[in-house]
Design an enzyme around this catalytic site. Structure first.
Site, PDB file in Angstrom:
ATOM      1  N   GLU A   1       0.829  -1.206   0.000  1.00 40.83           N
ATOM      2  CA  GLU A   1       0.000   0.000   0.000  1.00 40.83           C
ATOM      3  C   GLU A   1       0.868   1.263   0.000  1.00 40.83           C
ATOM      4  OE1 GLU A   1      -4.207  -0.448   1.799  1.00 40.83           O
ATOM      5  OE2 GLU A   1      -3.129   0.816   3.213  1.00 40.83           O
TER       6      GLU A   1
ATOM      7  N   HIS B   1       7.922 -26.725   0.289  1.00 43.81           N
ATOM      8  CA  HIS B   1       7.153 -27.838  -0.268  1.00 43.81           C
ATOM      9  C   HIS B   1       5.920 -27.334  -1.008  1.00 43.81           C
ATOM     10  CE1 HIS B   1       9.678 -30.593   2.063  1.00 43.81           C
ATOM     11  NE2 HIS B   1       9.699 -29.591   2.915  1.00 43.81           N
TER      12      HIS B   1
ATOM     13  N   LYS C   1     -13.915   1.710  -2.552  1.00 46.39           N
ATOM     14  CA  LYS C   1     -14.671   2.045  -1.333  1.00 46.39           C
ATOM     15  C   LYS C   1     -15.911   2.848  -1.699  1.00 46.39           C
ATOM     16  CE  LYS C   1     -11.187   2.832   2.231  1.00 46.39           C
ATOM     17  NZ  LYS C   1     -10.578   3.882   3.045  1.00 46.39           N
TER      18      LYS C   1
HETATM   19  O1  PA5 Z   1      -2.936   1.880   6.030  1.00 44.61           O
HETATM   20  C1  PA5 Z   1      -4.038   2.370   5.927  1.00 44.61           C
HETATM   21  O2  PA5 Z   1      -4.242   3.589   6.081  1.00 44.61           O
HETATM   22  C2  PA5 Z   1      -5.251   1.512   5.638  1.00 44.61           C
HETATM   23  O3  PA5 Z   1      -4.925   0.215   5.344  1.00 44.61           O
HETATM   24  C3  PA5 Z   1      -6.198   1.523   6.834  1.00 44.61           C
HETATM   25  O4  PA5 Z   1      -5.520   1.025   7.958  1.00 44.61           O
HETATM   26  C4  PA5 Z   1      -7.445   0.687   6.573  1.00 44.61           C
HETATM   27  O5  PA5 Z   1      -8.085   1.092   5.406  1.00 44.61           O
HETATM   28  C5  PA5 Z   1      -8.416   0.829   7.746  1.00 44.61           C
HETATM   29  O6  PA5 Z   1      -8.741   2.178   7.948  1.00 44.61           O
HETATM   30  P1  PA5 Z   1      -9.437   2.653   9.277  1.00 44.61           P
HETATM   31  O7  PA5 Z   1      -8.477   2.530  10.395  1.00 44.61           O
HETATM   32  O8  PA5 Z   1      -9.818   4.083   9.025  1.00 44.61           O
HETATM   33  O9  PA5 Z   1     -10.637   1.776   9.479  1.00 44.61           O
END
Ligand code: PA5
Length: 463
Positions: free
Chosen positions: A291, A320, A434
């Site tokens: 990410e 394996h 989203k």
């Molecule tokens: O790294 C990030 O910002 C995302 O992966 C969030 O952790 C994830 O989308 C969850 O978001 P939130 O904490 O607002 O629920």
């Protein structure tokens, strides 16, 4: 705390010039890695990014420990409701400090288990609820935004489940919220219903938040030594600001990965722990690396489509399963072994012999020796097959080393982002999906995305 990084098998002298980077590449670009450290340090000093400060926030750590002490003994299950960066850190800590779930000691109020509700698979959520006793469960709802659909949906179910068994007032006392201080509907609800609430700093993103309340509150509730975790992370932070790349493991590793990606097209990194306790960390790392570094634009707005796809593999299990592909498939991967030098228990193999050739070389030796031999054998085989690989070695698997290793990987990711010239701390690519989801579930203000989704669907049907 002692962690080592060995990049030798990434070099052309070991895996050939088509796949390995050269010593001159490394020294020619060392200045860029130092620049990356400086740039990132400046951004942290300006307050743009906050994860390097987390291990030093002793006042906050005390507040988590005080809260955990105040409720200790009243629950045998900590139920985290959160997803992505709001769930994976807690898993990495639990797996690292107590081992993977099937081999953890029996749970009890003295040793509460951790149940993480991240996915909204109804079968999974239903099964988890059936396995928990509402009178003995403490719920930690974690969402930085306070608005993530999966977390909100699962939490509404868990909140109702608690309220039905305990009544709304008592239920509220069994819920702790971790969210942003100033924004989000989770904060509004937590205030209205009187939940114990902890905040994470605005300048700490989800995947960099393991050492904030996001990871440390569940950890404190489970009884882990969060001070030791932070002690290790603080020591790694000091190393990560050093100019000298021999001391700065994070910058040195980032430089090697960046060169392997950009000069030898190693577009995949396999995180390959040879220790089950780092399996949770491998999954946490997958999110961190993917990410943070998978980006369409660089900081100047040029279209670049960069990133290195992280894969989690477990040694020896995946020898394996995956190693055939790793040895003979496309040579597009850089492997990073994660090993522990001194396992707590070497796992002695009984001395008694069987009289059978395929068995009698093992009695009297240890599982630790076998695991180590298998890791070194796999590294050697990959190297012979010209597959570049490197190794992180943790001296021991304990809270201090785990905290240091998590912090190392966060710094490595931040420095790799600087080297790639991208913003490692945003995630614009997850927004569209989203928004389509919000539109499909009828959330107000997303009509435009509903129309776009319908247009896409129509196109599909006409094909
Ligand atoms: O790294 C990030 O910002 C995302 O992966 C969030 O952790 C994830 O989308 C969850 O978001 P939130 O904490 O607002 O629920």
């Amino acid at each position: 705390m002692a962690i080592k990084f060995d990049p030798v098998n990434l070099m052309d002298s070991m895996v050939g010039s088509g796949h390995g980077i050269s010593a001159s590449d490394v020294s020619r670009h060392a200045g860029q890695a130092k620049e990356a450290v400086k740039n990132f340090h400046k951004l942290v000093d300006e307050g743009k990014y906050g994860f390097p400060h987390l291990p030093f926030q002793t006042k906050e750590h005390k507040s988590y420990l005080d809260f955990a002490a105040s409720v200790r003994g009243s629950f045998d299950t900590v139920c985290v409701v959160g997803i992505g960066g709001s769930a994976l850190g807690a898993w990495a800590l639990d797996c690292g400090l107590r081992g993977p779930h099937p081999v953890q000691a029996a749970f009890s109020p003295k040793n509460p288990r951790l149940v993480i509700l991240d996915n909204v698979d109804p079968d999974f959520i239903g099964g988890a609820l059936a396995s928990m006793n509402p009178k003995k469960t403490l719920v930690a709802v974690i969402a930085k935004s306070g608005a993530t659909a999966e977390t909100v949906a699962a939490f509404l179910i868990v909140r109702e489940w608690l309220a039905q068994k305990l009544g709304a007032n008592k239920a509220a006392q069994r819920i702790v919220a971790v969210t942003s201080a100033g924004t989000g509907d989770l904060k509004v609800l937590a205030t209205k219903e009187g939940y114990q609430t902890f905040h994470l700093p605005d300048n700490v993103g989800g995947r960099f938040s393991v050492l904030s309340a996001v990871g440390l509150v569940p950890a404190a509730l489970c009884g882990f030594d969060i001070r030791k975790l932070c002690k290790g992370a603080a020591a790694m932070t000091a190393l990560s600001w050093k100019e000298d790349l021999a001391a700065n493991l994070a910058a040195n590793a980032a430089l090697h990965q960046w060169l392997s990606l950009t000069q030898r097209a190693k577009t995949i990194q396999v995180a390959f722990p040879y220790v089950n306790r780092l399996w949770g960390t491998a999954f946490w790392f997958r999110q961190l690396w993917a990410e943070s570094l998978g980006k369409k634009y660089d900081r100047q707005g040029n279209t670049v489509h960069v990133g290195q796809t992280p894969i989690a593999a477990l040694g020896t299990t995946d020898q394996h399963s995956q190693v055939q592909l790793y040895m003979e498939g496309p040579n597009d991967k850089a492997f990073t072994f994660w090993t522990v030098r001194k396992p707590a228990d070497p796992g002695r193999i009984p001395k008694t012999k069987t009289g059978l050739e395929a068995m009698d070389y093992l009695p009297g030796q240890t599982l630790a020796k076998l695991l180590d031999a298998e890791q070194r054998a796999t590294a050697a085989a990959l190297t012979e097959a010209q597959r570049p690989n490197s190794t992180f070695t943790l001296d021991r698997m304990d809270a201090e080393h785990l905290g240091a290793f998590l912090q190392l990987l966060e710094f490595e990711t931040a420095f790799a982002g600087e080297l790639l010239g991208i913003d490692a701390f945003d995630q614009p690519g997850v927004e569209l999906g989203k928004r389509f989801t919000f539109a499909l579930m009828g959330r107000k203000g997303f009509g435009e995305y509903g129309d776009r989704f319908k247009a896409d669907e129509k196109l599909r049907q006409n094909r």
